[in-house]
Design an enzyme around this catalytic site. Sequence first.
Site, PDB file in Angstrom:
ATOM      1  N   THR A  17       0.893  -1.136  -0.066  1.00 38.75           N
ATOM      2  CA  THR A  17      -0.173   0.051  -0.192  1.00 38.75           C
ATOM      3  C   THR A  17       1.113   1.196   0.018  1.00 38.75           C
ATOM      4  O   THR A  17       2.093   1.224   0.486  1.00 38.75           O
ATOM      5  CB  THR A  17      -0.986  -0.249   1.324  1.00 38.75           C
ATOM      6  OG1 THR A  17      -0.137   0.285   2.301  1.00 38.75           O
ATOM      7  CG2 THR A  17      -1.897  -1.164   1.148  1.00 38.75           C
ATOM      8  N   GLY A  18       0.218   2.263  -0.586  1.00 42.32           N
ATOM      9  CA  GLY A  18       0.982   3.619  -0.548  1.00 42.32           C
ATOM     10  C   GLY A  18       1.959   3.737  -1.450  1.00 42.32           C
ATOM     11  O   GLY A  18       3.296   4.164  -1.026  1.00 42.32           O
ATOM     12  N   ILE A  25       9.445   5.053  -0.399  1.00 45.20           N
ATOM     13  CA  ILE A  25       9.654   3.690   0.037  1.00 45.20           C
ATOM     14  C   ILE A  25       8.833   2.625  -0.441  1.00 45.20           C
ATOM     15  O   ILE A  25       9.242   1.509  -0.696  1.00 45.20           O
ATOM     16  CB  ILE A  25       9.583   3.807   1.686  1.00 45.20           C
ATOM     17  CG1 ILE A  25      10.400   5.038   2.229  1.00 45.20           C
ATOM     18  CG2 ILE A  25       9.880   2.723   2.202  1.00 45.20           C
ATOM     19  CD1 ILE A  25      10.258   5.342   3.706  1.00 45.20           C
ATOM     20  N   GLY A  26       7.434   2.958  -0.654  1.00 44.68           N
ATOM     21  CA  GLY A  26       6.778   1.600  -1.164  1.00 44.68           C
ATOM     22  C   GLY A  26       7.249   1.462  -2.559  1.00 44.68           C
ATOM     23  O   GLY A  26       7.036   0.296  -2.817  1.00 44.68           O
ATOM     24  N   TYR A 167       0.331  12.327  13.649  1.00 42.95           N
ATOM     25  CA  TYR A 167       0.821  11.383  12.534  1.00 42.95           C
ATOM     26  C   TYR A 167       1.687  10.285  13.769  1.00 42.95           C
ATOM     27  O   TYR A 167       1.582   9.187  13.542  1.00 42.95           O
ATOM     28  CB  TYR A 167       1.907  11.814  11.748  1.00 42.95           C
ATOM     29  CG  TYR A 167       2.941  11.029  11.120  1.00 42.95           C
ATOM     30  CD1 TYR A 167       2.590  10.166   9.866  1.00 42.95           C
ATOM     31  CD2 TYR A 167       4.262  10.947  11.538  1.00 42.95           C
ATOM     32  CE1 TYR A 167       3.469   9.290   9.319  1.00 42.95           C
ATOM     33  CE2 TYR A 167       5.266   9.962  10.927  1.00 42.95           C
ATOM     34  CZ  TYR A 167       4.642   9.187   9.754  1.00 42.95           C
ATOM     35  OH  TYR A 167       5.741   8.323   9.190  1.00 42.95           O
TER      36      TYR A 167
END
Length: 255
Positions: A17-18, A25-26, A167
């Site tokens: 995901t993402g 990074i994904g 966050y």
Amino acid sequence: MNGDQDVTNNRPVALVTGVGRTVGIGAGIAARLAASGWDVAITYWGGYDERMTWGPDTGAPEAIVKSFAGRGLAVEADLTDPAAPAAIFDQVEERLGPVTALVMSHAESVDSGLFDTGVESFDRHFAVNARASWLLIREHGLRFKGAHGTGRVIALTSDHTVGNLPYGASKGALDRITRAAAHELAHLGITSNVINPGPIDTGWMTDQVRDDCLAATPLQRLGTPQDTANLVEFLCSEKGQWINGQLLMSNGGFA
């Protein structure tokens, strides 16, 4: 979907995901898994990148999927929607098959502190970073069909909290959810771990932040998406099976 690949192969399926930007990074994780024998589905949400200073990376999800060695699928999904996780798994199963590894690199991340965080922002952070992650893990457990010991859940976290309250708080919740899954999914043979990659410059760092991070890292370099991807690849492999229920620091010694 990358339609040029053989759809009859036996490569396991990973859902990452993402993955909305080629420098993220994904994207590094997805490419590493694809190169090491996985068919990979990715999710992205263009609306998030449009709100960020870096802006949308137009066409990135499709380009990332096209680069895979095996089959790939890009699914646009708004993870503030509680129905999104089930819909994502529906599409992945229909196009690629049942998911073996779930890697969650999605995040809502907008800086604000104790006094300037709005309720809407706070709720959005928890909806994306905590609630959606719980629902994705639950969906994975409900649908998992692999051999005992082959299933994986991996989440990316952060210990940043000062000046980034919603966050950091929602990532703390993510940590607990993911580590609990190591026990609650044990009967399925699914391992579940959290990775803290430390500060990785994917376009968000100012010069001052970059200098500060370099000064606090013994190896005197910044982390890269590939650093995180290498650990994810290992955890998803047979050799990584015995690592379970852990919060792993993979940050070059950053303090």
